[in-house]
Design a protein around this motif. Structure first.
Motif, short mmCIF file in Angstrom:
data_model
loop_
_atom_site.label_atom_id
_atom_site.label_comp_id
_atom_site.label_asym_id
_atom_site.label_seq_id
_atom_site.Cartn_x
_atom_site.Cartn_y
_atom_site.Cartn_z
N ILE A 36 4.93 14.45 -7.60
CA ILE A 36 4.01 13.02 -7.13
C ILE A 36 5.09 12.78 -5.77
O ILE A 36 6.67 12.49 -6.12
N GLU A 37 5.27 12.55 -5.03
CA GLU A 37 5.74 12.06 -3.51
C GLU A 37 4.58 10.42 -3.13
O GLU A 37 3.99 10.94 -3.53
N GLU A 62 1.26 -0.91 -0.27
CA GLU A 62 0.13 -0.19 -0.06
C GLU A 62 0.68 1.09 0.18
O GLU A 62 1.92 1.23 0.91
N VAL A 63 0.41 1.79 -1.28
CA VAL A 63 1.09 3.05 -0.41
C VAL A 63 0.48 4.63 -0.67
O VAL A 63 -0.34 4.45 -1.29
N SER A 64 0.66 5.22 -0.05
CA SER A 64 0.07 7.04 -0.37
C SER A 64 0.85 7.70 -1.34
O SER A 64 2.07 7.71 -1.53
N LEU A 65 -0.13 8.40 -2.46
CA LEU A 65 0.81 9.14 -3.89
C LEU A 65 0.18 11.10 -2.79
O LEU A 65 -0.62 10.90 -3.24
N ARG A 66 1.47 11.26 -2.90
CA ARG A 66 0.86 12.82 -3.21
C ARG A 66 1.39 13.97 -3.98
O ARG A 66 2.10 13.70 -4.17
N ALA A 67 0.69 13.90 -4.58
CA ALA A 67 0.88 14.89 -5.53
C ALA A 67 0.23 16.06 -6.17
O ALA A 67 -1.10 17.16 -4.64
N GLN A 68 0.59 17.15 -6.53
CA GLN A 68 0.64 18.55 -7.24
C GLN A 68 0.35 18.20 -8.28
O GLN A 68 1.16 17.89 -9.17
N LEU A 69 -0.92 19.54 -8.86
CA LEU A 69 -1.48 19.61 -9.70
C LEU A 69 -1.27 20.89 -10.37
O LEU A 69 -1.16 21.80 -9.40
N ARG A 98 -0.03 23.39 0.08
CA ARG A 98 1.17 22.44 -0.26
C ARG A 98 0.68 20.79 -1.68
O ARG A 98 1.09 20.90 -2.83
N VAL A 99 0.28 20.69 -0.70
CA VAL A 99 -0.17 19.21 -1.67
C VAL A 99 -1.36 18.97 -1.57
O VAL A 99 -2.49 19.71 -0.81
N ASP A 100 -1.80 18.85 -2.88
CA ASP A 100 -3.61 19.07 -3.98
C ASP A 100 -4.05 17.80 -3.46
O ASP A 100 -5.40 18.46 -3.05
N LEU A 101 -3.01 16.36 -3.49
CA LEU A 101 -4.24 15.62 -3.79
C LEU A 101 -3.55 14.23 -2.79
O LEU A 101 -2.47 14.76 -2.87
N ARG A 102 -3.84 12.96 -2.76
CA ARG A 102 -3.49 12.33 -2.43
C ARG A 102 -3.82 11.77 -2.74
O ARG A 102 -5.59 10.55 -2.25
N LEU A 103 -3.42 10.06 -2.68
CA LEU A 103 -4.10 9.16 -3.92
C LEU A 103 -3.10 7.44 -2.86
O LEU A 103 -2.28 7.77 -2.68
N TYR A 104 -4.41 6.49 -3.04
CA TYR A 104 -3.84 5.67 -1.54
C TYR A 104 -4.00 4.45 -2.45
O TYR A 104 -5.41 3.91 -3.09
#
Length: 151
Positions: free
Chosen positions: A134-135, A65-72, A102-108
């Motif tokens: 993306i991180e 399982e990975v949490s991806l923090r994304a900026q758009l 600073r972070v717009d979205l998080r995808l799990y």
């Protein structure tokens, strides 16, 4: 507004939503008819959103399982809508959250293993529209995952 009886019913209901109405009523200290009426009212008011099956995806072979923090790219007026519409189509994305800051979205994201995750990342995540950064945060342990409310 909820009164003490409603809260008592909810306290027991959230821990055992599949319990028989008579058992729930007994735990809450009310009659079965009172319990049924109050549950119906709380559903109609939107306090109770529904019941759902909680499936252990690890039992189905998903180990990563990975949490991806994304900026758009916020210069694009439809960036959020287009990104979230595309991300919803990725079956392994099981949660999408938006933020201010600073972070717009998080995808799990879940995957069977690291090879599977790498495939998802390259073929489904990176092509998502409007990503400027993306991180990835690799999940190590779940310390607390309690959906029950302190009623």
């Amino acid at each position: 507004m909820l009164d003490d009886t409603d809260r008592r019913i909810l306290r027991h209901y959230q821990h055992a939503p599949a319990a028989a109405l008579s058992d729930l009523a007994e735990l809450a200290g009310v009659t079965a008819n009172t319990c049924a009426r109050r549950l119906e009212r709380m559903e109609a008011q939107g306090v109770i959103l529904g019941n759902r099956a909680v499936i252990d995806w690890r039992a189905l072979g998903y180990e990563v399982e990975v949490s991806l923090r994304a900026q758009l790219d916020k210069t694009q007026p439809r960036a959020f809508d287009e990104f979230t519409a595309a991300a919803r189509e990725v079956p392994e994305v099981i949660e999408i959250q938006t933020f201010l800051g600073r972070v717009d979205l998080r995808l799990y994201v879940i995957a069977r293993d690291m090879v599977h995750y790498q495939h998802i990342y390259r073929s489904a995540i990176l092509p998502l529209p409007h990503i400027t950064d993306i991180e990835a945060l690799m999940h190590m342990a779940r310390i607390k995952a309690d959906e029950a409310l302190p009623l």
